[in-house]
Scaffold this active site. Structure first.
Site, PDB file in Angstrom:
ATOM      1  N   SER A   7      10.813   2.811   5.132  1.00  0.00           N
ATOM      2  CA  SER A   7       9.703   1.900   4.459  1.00  0.00           C
ATOM      3  C   SER A   7      10.237   1.283   3.373  1.00  0.00           C
ATOM      4  CB  SER A   7       8.796   2.780   4.045  1.00  0.00           C
ATOM      5  OG  SER A   7       8.023   2.207   3.299  1.00  0.00           O
ATOM      6  N   ASP A  33       5.829  -2.830   3.417  1.00  0.00           N
ATOM      7  CA  ASP A  33       4.800  -3.098   2.841  1.00  0.00           C
ATOM      8  C   ASP A  33       4.136  -4.148   2.412  1.00  0.00           C
ATOM      9  OD1 ASP A  33       3.975  -0.091   3.341  1.00  0.00           O
ATOM     10  OD2 ASP A  33       5.983   0.367   1.931  1.00  0.00           O
ATOM     11  N   ASP A 169       2.694   8.215   7.167  1.00  0.00           N
ATOM     12  CA  ASP A 169       3.387   7.419   6.174  1.00  0.00           C
ATOM     13  C   ASP A 169       3.171   7.655   4.676  1.00  0.00           C
ATOM     14  OD1 ASP A 169       4.489   5.371   4.549  1.00  0.00           O
ATOM     15  OD2 ASP A 169       3.059   3.973   5.253  1.00  0.00           O
TER      16      ASP A 169
HETATM   17  C1  DX5 Z   1       2.776   3.432   0.413  1.00  0.00           C
HETATM   18  C2  DX5 Z   1       3.667   2.697   1.314  1.00  0.00           C
HETATM   19  C3  DX5 Z   1       4.603   3.576   2.172  1.00  0.00           C
HETATM   20  C4  DX5 Z   1       5.774   3.872   1.163  1.00  0.00           C
HETATM   21  C5  DX5 Z   1       6.234   5.130   1.551  1.00  0.00           C
HETATM   22  O1  DX5 Z   1       1.386   3.158   0.445  1.00  0.00           O
HETATM   23  O2  DX5 Z   1       2.591   2.261   2.405  1.00  0.00           O
HETATM   24  O3  DX5 Z   1       5.085   2.908   3.145  1.00  0.00           O
HETATM   25  O4  DX5 Z   1       6.564   2.905   1.012  1.00  0.00           O
HETATM   26  O5  DX5 Z   1       7.092   5.610   0.494  1.00  0.00           O
HETATM   27  P1  DX5 Z   1       7.477   7.168   0.286  1.00  0.00           P
HETATM   28  O6  DX5 Z   1       8.241   7.882   1.843  1.00  0.00           O
HETATM   29  O7  DX5 Z   1       8.391   7.262  -0.818  1.00  0.00           O
HETATM   30  O8  DX5 Z   1       6.188   7.969   0.209  1.00  0.00           O
HETATM   31 ZN    ZN Z   2       3.592   1.856   4.223  1.00  0.00          ZN
END
Ligand code: DX5
Ligand code: ZN
Length: 219
Positions: A7, A33, A169
């Protein structure tokens, strides 16, 4: 095998590009994102047209954390890198229109559910989508948040009711990934756990370990 989607949550297209370059050769798809500052307080500063500047062989899954996906989903889906567009169940009013436009471009549609959103809200949208993504965190739009185990029974409930592809996610690490796979997720979106790795070699090891989780489960 579990599919791992790194991500990328970054404010500018330059920063997105830097992270994508780190992923070349490690995965086939990256999760990007996109935030509008309305549906979530955080905001990304790049536009659909900026994706063309990404020099990458990776396919892109776009996670649209935006208030009015009907207005923007098709624009985001247009770039040739994009293979899948994810929209939030809490923001969607007209999934038919979004799905028609994205499918006409031969791309996939996924629906994202926040913690607390009832699965009954998915009844109308699942038939139009190829995947359901559960958020594992309360503070959507931010990385490095704490994983909420309360979503696990909800994932299990959908797994039992439907064959739709399930991803998770937010808050994924080696331990929480195993929990998600155990209840039926087959796709994991992973941010800080991968990008905090001390080297590309260590990142590869973490991806390999996560990809093999289903095999471990079956032993
Ligand atoms: C949060 C995003 C995620 C985030 C995940 O709302 O949609 O995709 O980047 O990051 P981690 O794995 O650090 O929680
Ligand atoms: Zn995300």
């Amino acid at each position: 095998m579990i599919e791992i989607l790194p991500s990328i949550l970054e404010p500018t297209i330059e920063r997105v590009h830097e992270k994508i370059q780190m992923l070349e050769g490690l995965v086939t798809t990256a999760h990007i994102d996109v935030m509008d500052g309305v549906f979530v307080p955080s905001k990304t500063d790049f536009l659909p047209g900026d994706l063309v500047h990404l020099d990458t062989s990776l396919a892109l899954e776009l996670h649209l954390m935006v208030a009015e996906p009907e207005k923007v989903a098709a624009n985001w889906g247009r770039d040739s890198h994009v293979s899948r567009v994810l929209v939030h169940a809490e923001a969607v009013h007209d999934i038919d229109t979004i799905a028609d436009k994205i499918h006409a471009m031969n791309k996939q549609v996924g629906v994202v559910v926040n913690i607390g959103t009832s699965l009954s809200a998915l009844g109308e949208v699942i038939p139009h989508s190829q995947a359901v993504q559960f958020m594992g965190i309360h503070r959507v739009g931010f990385g490095g948040e704490h994983f909420e185990e309360s979503i696990l029974p909800v994932i299990r409930e959908l797994r039992r009711a439907s064959r739709v592809l399930i991803s998770v996610d937010g808050g994924i690490n080696a331990k929480t990934a195993q929990m998600c796979v155990k209840v039926g997720a087959t796709r994991l979106v992973v941010g800080s756990y991968l990008f905090n790795a001390s080297s590309k070699k260590e990142m590869r090891t973490r991806i390999d370990t996560l990809e093999r989780l289903d095999q471990e489960k079956e032993q």
